[in-house]
Design a protein around this motif. Structure first.
Motif, PDB file in Angstrom:
ATOM      1  N   GLY A  42       0.825  -1.203   0.000  1.00 15.85           N
ATOM      2  CA  GLY A  42       0.000   0.000   0.000  1.00 15.85           C
ATOM      3  C   GLY A  42       0.856   1.248   0.000  1.00 15.85           C
ATOM      4  O   GLY A  42       2.049   1.196   0.296  1.00 15.85           O
ATOM      5  N   SER A  93      -0.798   4.583   4.542  1.00 20.24           N
ATOM      6  CA  SER A  93      -2.045   3.808   4.431  1.00 20.24           C
ATOM      7  C   SER A  93      -2.372   3.029   5.696  1.00 20.24           C
ATOM      8  O   SER A  93      -3.470   2.486   5.809  1.00 20.24           O
ATOM      9  N   ASP A 150      -5.324   0.770   1.586  1.00 20.53           N
ATOM     10  CA  ASP A 150      -5.256   2.188   1.236  1.00 20.53           C
ATOM     11  C   ASP A 150      -6.163   2.961   2.177  1.00 20.53           C
ATOM     12  O   ASP A 150      -7.317   2.566   2.408  1.00 20.53           O
ATOM     13  N   GLU A 151      -5.629   4.027   2.739  1.00 19.64           N
ATOM     14  CA  GLU A 151      -6.376   4.883   3.666  1.00 19.64           C
ATOM     15  C   GLU A 151      -7.030   4.077   4.784  1.00 19.64           C
ATOM     16  O   GLU A 151      -8.177   4.309   5.174  1.00 19.64           O
TER      17      GLU A 151
END
Length: 244
Positions: free
Chosen positions: A38, A42, A214-215
Motif C-alpha cells: 500500500g 495507508s 489504502d487509507e
C-alpha cells in the motif's frame, strides 16, 4: 480446522481525529507468508504495531494462537516473546557486538545462562550468514549486515510469528538482496510471517497472500498472481501501475 497463528478482526486505530485503520481484518495460518502492500500513510506499519500493542488498538480484536492480545488482562510482555519484529531501522545497541546484541535479550528476557545464550546467538548468526561477524560492532557492519543481525536477534527468541516492517527500505540497493535472501530462507523453513514491503519481486515469489491497503481500509486480498498481475479494484490497478 486449523487455528490461525494470527487473526485480526475489525481493527481500528485512531490518533485523535485521525482515523488510521478502519476495520482491518486479516489472518495468517501456520507457515504462511502474508505481504501487506500500500502507499505511504495507508496504515501498514500501524497494523504491525497494534499486533504487539506498541500502539493500542482503538477497537477490534487481535488473536495470537487463540490468545486475545487486546484483552486488558493479557500479559503483553509474554505475548511479545512469541513475536519477532524487524523494523526499518536496525535498533542495535552500538556499544554491543553482534553477538552481544543477540545474547542480551536472551539473558534478560528468557533468563538463559550466558553460555546457552551465546550458543543460540552463534547459531542464529550462522543462520543469517554472519558467523564471522560475531565480534563486530554495528559501526563495523554494513546496513545489510546490521539488518541481518536484527533478524538473528528476533529469531533467537524462537518466535511463532515474524513481523517485518519494510526491512529493506533503509538499505542501499546493492544490500537489499542479502536481507531478502535471509527472509526467503525463513519462508522456505516454514516461518509464519507478516511482511510490509514494496519489494514486489519478493512478494511475488514468497507470499501466500497479498493484502493491499489504502487509507486504512483493505482494498484487495489474493494470491500474488491475482493482486499483482490481475488486480480487480481500480485503486489496486493504479498502485501497481506506478510501482511495477
Amino acid at each position: 480446522m486449523q487455528q490461525p497463528v494470527l487473526r485480526i478482526d475489525g481493527l481500528h486505530k485512531k490518533f485523535g481525529d485521525l482515523h488510521v485503520l478502519r476495520g482491518v481484518s486479516l489472518q495468517a495460518n501456520e507457515r504462511e507468508v502474508v505481504c501487506v502492500l500500500g502507499p505511504s500513510g495507508s496504515g501498514k506499519s500501524t497494523i504491525l504495531k497494534c499486533i504487539t500493542r506498541l500502539e493500542e488498538p482503538s477497537d477490534g480484536k487481535i488473536y495470537l494462537e487463540g490468545v486475545d492480545v487486546t484483552d486488558p488482562g493479557v500479559d503483553i510482555n509474554k505475548v511479545r516473546q512469541h513475536v519477532g519484529t524487524v523494523f526499518q531501522m536496525f535498533n542495535l545497541f552500538p556499544h554491543k557486538t553482534a553477538l552481544g546484541n543477540i545474547t542480551l535479550p536472551l539473558m534478560k528476557v528468557q533468563h538463559l545462562a550466558k553460555e546457552a545464550a551465546r550458543a543460540r546467538a552463534l547459531e542464529e548468526l550462522r543462520h543469517v550468514g554472519l558467523s564471522d561477524k560475531a565480534d563486530s560492532y554495528p559501526s563495523q557492519l554494513s546496513g545489510g549486515q546490521q539488518q541481518r543481525v536484527a533478524i538473528a536477534r528476533a529469531l533467537a527468541m524462537e518466535p511463532k510469528l515474524m513481523l517485518f516492517d519494510e526491512p529493506t527500505s533503509a538499505l542501499d540497493p546493492e544490500l537489499v538482496k542479502e536481507v531478502l535472501d535471509v527472509m526467503k530462507d525463513l519462508a522456505r523453513g516454514g516461518m509464519t510471517m507478516i511482511v510490509v514491503t514494496h519489494e514486489m519481486g519478493f512478494a511475488r515469489e514468497v507470499a501466500d497472500h497479498l493484502v493491499f491497503i489504502d487509507e486504512g481500509v483493505i482494498v484487495e486480498v489474493g494470491t500474488p498472481a491475482e493482486v499483482i498481475s490481475n488486480p480487480q479494484h481500480a485503486r489496486t490497478k493504479t498502485f501497481m501501475s506506478k510501482i511495477l
